[in-house]
Design an enzyme around this catalytic site. Structure first.
Site, PDB file in Angstrom:
ATOM      1  CE  LYS A  39     -39.256  13.669  14.496  1.00 47.08           C
ATOM      2  NZ  LYS A  39     -38.140  12.815  14.936  1.00 47.08           N
ATOM      3  NE  ARG A 137     -35.138   5.767  14.746  1.00 44.48           N
ATOM      4  CZ  ARG A 137     -35.789   6.811  15.218  1.00 44.48           C
ATOM      5  NH1 ARG A 137     -37.025   6.672  15.667  1.00 44.48           N
ATOM      6  NH2 ARG A 137     -35.245   8.003  15.280  1.00 44.48           N
ATOM      7  CE1 TYR A 258     -72.082   1.593  12.733  1.00 39.86           C
ATOM      8  CE2 TYR A 258     -70.332   3.175  13.241  1.00 39.86           C
ATOM      9  CZ  TYR A 258     -71.335   2.711  12.395  1.00 39.86           C
ATOM     10  OH  TYR A 258     -71.586   3.362  11.226  1.00 39.86           O
ATOM     11  CG  MET A 311     -64.977   7.778   9.164  1.00 36.72           C
ATOM     12  SD  MET A 311     -65.471   7.317   7.502  1.00 36.72           S
ATOM     13  CE  MET A 311     -65.079   5.573   7.465  1.00 36.72           C
TER      14      MET A 311
HETATM   15  C1  LIG Z   1     -37.752  13.240  16.200  1.00 38.17           C
HETATM   16  C2  LIG Z   1     -36.329  13.368  16.523  1.00 38.17           C
HETATM   17  C3  LIG Z   1     -35.896  14.340  17.440  1.00 38.17           C
HETATM   18  C4  LIG Z   1     -36.853  15.160  18.266  1.00 38.17           C
HETATM   19  O1  LIG Z   1     -37.367  14.335  19.282  1.00 38.17           O
HETATM   20  P1  LIG Z   1     -38.397  14.843  20.394  1.00 38.17           P
HETATM   21  O2  LIG Z   1     -38.526  13.691  21.308  1.00 38.17           O
HETATM   22  O3  LIG Z   1     -39.651  15.149  19.672  1.00 38.17           O
HETATM   23  O4  LIG Z   1     -37.801  16.051  21.028  1.00 38.17           O
HETATM   24  C5  LIG Z   1     -34.526  14.498  17.607  1.00 38.17           C
HETATM   25  N1  LIG Z   1     -33.652  13.716  16.927  1.00 38.17           N
HETATM   26  C6  LIG Z   1     -34.031  12.757  16.068  1.00 38.17           C
HETATM   27  C7  LIG Z   1     -33.012  11.919  15.383  1.00 38.17           C
HETATM   28  C8  LIG Z   1     -35.394  12.539  15.854  1.00 38.17           C
HETATM   29  O5  LIG Z   1     -35.777  11.570  15.012  1.00 38.17           O
END
Ligand SMILES: *Cc1c(COP(=O)(O)O)cnc(C)c1O
Length: 372
Positions: A39, A137, A258, A311
């Site tokens: 992802k 979640r 800044y 920036m």
């Molecule tokens: C992102 C995610 C993972 C991977 O997690 P890491 O801590 O990066 O290994 C696994 N399962 C779910 C549901 C996730 O959202």
């Protein structure tokens, strides 16, 4: 938006290290399938190139977060098994079917929309079920398990996998891990014979009890620290060098940047670097006279960020380099062999995940190493 010239710096991604990390984790989880979580553009490393390298290393199961990411994996690795962690987006069932993406279903609405598509086409399209064992979640609530099971039995539909996600896996001794493990086992008992998956990178490293039929590492593949308070065993995957534009002398009592938040306590030599918060170098890495900030390596030596990160620019104090002066155009290391992703995260008050997924600056990206 990598610039073709590469003049803004170079992000180097070592696909050999990525493949070695996958194989190392696959060894630790021997007996379970080792998936790859790709992802967020494969944690900033490039979803196309990294998915291909992971496939070459041996990965066959991939987890994306969104349907667009799932499609990117499909294009890169045509025969991969691809799960979409965020589930079935409303109205997207046709797209998932066409692209052969498996939604991770996490609500009755998602389940019903998916089952309706299966009924319409008289086809049991594969999907996973996500149960919430303690994160609040995504996920079915535990008391929905019986309803879900009843509904699936009614239609003769067997899910591909049952999964959950750990809230505190980065702290292996946290009692919540055991609690979630027990709750997950109670869910599994209601779906006998269905493969199960619980562990992210940290869960994988915590122990066999958490492996089940599939593990889902992300951060550890990309060299990030998964477990806190332990030496990170993974090989670094990313290196970022950005150019020094100017070296200048400054005097005691003068301020930098800044807000004039940093005042020099000695005559100093400063390097002005072409890199700023717009490139993913957090403004929280600014260094003032009260609180030190991030670090940058110049000629292999660790130099402190002085003043606010702006920036497009940041300033580091290179006085300690003495007469070993860098020349304009020379690269400074933002992350790499001297300063790890997690060093930068710790200095900026964040985690390696955010450092990696912020690597989208005005620099070129190139790949080295081979997954073979
Ligand atoms: C992102 C995610 C993972 C991977 O997690 P890491 O801590 O990066 O290994 C696994 N399962 C779910 C549901 C996730 O959202």
């Amino acid at each position: 938006m990598a610039l073709a010239s590469g003049l803004g710096g170079q992000l180097t991604i070592d696909l050999g290290a990525l493949a070695r990390n996958w194989r190392a984790l696959d060894k630790v989880s021997a007996g379970s399938l080792t998936a790859a979580v790709v992802k967020a553009d494969a944690y900033g490393t490039g979803i196309t190139q990294s998915s291909r390298a992971l496939y070459t290393a041996g990965a066959r199961f991939f987890f994306a977060a969104t349907p667009d990411e799932g499609m990117a994996v499909r294009a890169a690795v045509p025969d991969a098994h691809i799960f979409v962690l965020n589930g079935l987006y409303p109205g997207a069932a046709n797209l998932y079917v066409r692209q052969n993406l498996m939604p991770v279903l996490s609500s009755m609405e998602m389940l019903e929309e998916w089952l309706a598509k299966c009924l319409e086409r008289s086809e049991a399209y594969p999907a996973a079920l996500h149960f919430d064992t303690g994160m609040n979640r995504l996920g079915f609530r535990l008391n929905e398990a019986a309803i879900v099971r009843g509904r699936l039995e009614q239609l003769g539909y067997a899910p591909q996998m049952v999964m959950s996600h750990l809230a505190c896996a980065d702290q292996p001794n946290h009692e919540k891990n055991r609690t979630q493990l027990a709750l997950f086992q109670s869910v599994m008992a209601q779906f006998p014979g269905i493969p199960a998956s619980l562990a992210n990178s940290a869960g994988l490293m915590t122990g066999r009890d958490y492996h089940f039929q599939m593990v889902r590492p992300g951060i550890a593949l990309y060299g990030g620290r998964a477990v806190t308070g332990r030496k990170n065993p993974m090989a670094p995957v990313v290196t970022l060098h950005v150019p020094i534009l100017q070296v200048k002398e400054a005097r005691t009592g003068e301020s930098v940047g800044y807000g004039a938040t940093y005042t020099l306590s000695r005559d100093s030599r400063l390097a002005i670097i072409s890199h700023g918060y717009a490139d993913g170098f957090f403004r929280s890495l600014s260094g003032n006279n009260v609180r030190p900030g991030g670090k940058v390596a110049v000629r292999g030596r660790i130099c402190p960020v002085v003043g606010r990160v702006s920036m497009d620019l940041l300033v580091v104090d290179i006085t300690e380099l003495g007469h070993d002066l860098p020349s304009p155009g020379e690269g400074a290391e933002i992350v790499g062999p001297t300063i790890s992703v997690d060093d930068q995260a710790d200095a900026g008050g964040t985690i390696g995940y955010e450092v990696l997924t912020s690597l989208k600056g005005r620099y070129g990206r190139h790949y080295v190493g081979s997954a073979d």
